[in-house]
Scaffold this motif. Sequence first.
Motif, mmCIF file in Angstrom:
data_model
loop_
_atom_site.group_PDB
_atom_site.id
_atom_site.type_symbol
_atom_site.label_atom_id
_atom_site.label_comp_id
_atom_site.label_asym_id
_atom_site.label_seq_id
_atom_site.Cartn_x
_atom_site.Cartn_y
_atom_site.Cartn_z
ATOM 1 N N ASP A 176 0.810 -1.720 0.273
ATOM 2 C CA ASP A 176 0.105 0.132 0.108
ATOM 3 C C ASP A 176 0.930 1.524 -0.167
ATOM 4 O O ASP A 176 -0.047 2.307 0.811
ATOM 5 N N TYR A 177 2.265 1.376 -0.148
ATOM 6 C CA TYR A 177 2.738 1.891 -0.488
ATOM 7 C C TYR A 177 2.848 3.324 -1.903
ATOM 8 O O TYR A 177 2.227 2.758 -2.946
ATOM 9 N N GLU A 178 2.450 4.438 -1.502
ATOM 10 C CA GLU A 178 2.127 5.391 -2.626
ATOM 11 C C GLU A 178 3.676 6.231 -2.841
ATOM 12 O O GLU A 178 3.803 6.798 -2.320
ATOM 13 N N PRO A 179 4.543 6.031 -4.403
ATOM 14 C CA PRO A 179 5.344 6.515 -4.575
ATOM 15 C C PRO A 179 4.895 8.201 -4.384
ATOM 16 O O PRO A 179 3.907 8.617 -4.504
ATOM 17 N N ARG A 180 6.101 8.761 -4.305
ATOM 18 C CA ARG A 180 6.876 9.827 -3.804
ATOM 19 C C ARG A 180 6.906 10.563 -5.241
ATOM 20 O O ARG A 180 6.656 12.654 -5.425
ATOM 21 N N ASP A 219 10.574 3.929 -3.909
ATOM 22 C CA ASP A 219 9.541 4.306 -5.619
ATOM 23 C C ASP A 219 9.826 3.467 -6.641
ATOM 24 O O ASP A 219 8.929 3.318 -6.845
ATOM 25 N N VAL A 268 8.513 0.098 -6.623
ATOM 26 C CA VAL A 268 6.953 -0.068 -7.345
ATOM 27 C C VAL A 268 6.481 0.831 -8.670
ATOM 28 O O VAL A 268 5.649 0.076 -9.133
#
Length: 247
Positions: free
Chosen positions: A172-176, A241, A244
């Motif tokens: 559930d990681y959101e790339p920055r 990031d 992902v």
Amino acid sequence: MQTIDLKTTQNVTIEYELATLGERMLAVIIDLVTVGIGYFLLAALVTGAFGSAWSDVQVGIFGFIMPLACFLVYNFLFELLSHGQSLGKKALSIQVVRLDGEEPAPADYLLRAVFYFVDLLATAGILGGLLISSSPKRQRLGDMTAGTGVIKMRSANRFGLGDILRISSLEDYEPRYPAVRQFSEGDMLLIKNTIARYQRYTNDANRRILHDLANQLGLQLEAPREETRNATEFLKTLIRDYIVLTR
């Protein structure tokens, strides 16, 4: 342990361990055996084709000059086409590099091959062995002339991308930083190795390298300056990031 510092394409200096005399000797032995087998097969074919039609001069040329030429050409072509690795070097996981950090040119590989005649063949390997064991950067005459050295590809602080996954969970990681796609897997390994080296040897030199790398990548990604101040966390974020966005 002797090491050298090489600058990467990101203008960051990374330390590499130099190949030992024993590793280089074993690599040469493997190469000599490889060329010897190839030459034996070639000689058998030629002898079968020409037989007694060969003169003593031709036999002498084929028996002495050809093996020498084959060995020199073999080293030149393999190092040129395999990024500084002959079959022997591949087996030992060592590689030829330029000491200024640039990619070796064909002329560099050619000089290394030609000087094998002096370093190895004409002196039974004595000159090459003495120079490698006594010079600060473990260079034989061919290395000194071409400005090259031989480094180890394997190291205790080198990792694959599989190891990067252990930094933290990616669920559930959101790339920055979506622009991180512009980098390569090699760039990510460089980042991971830089972090690992700093964590293993926490000193001012490695701290500067870590911060220089973070600042350089921050500029390329147009990241706010405050986000790169914690260099370790910023670089780990780039790795997460990248995984992902590209996996």
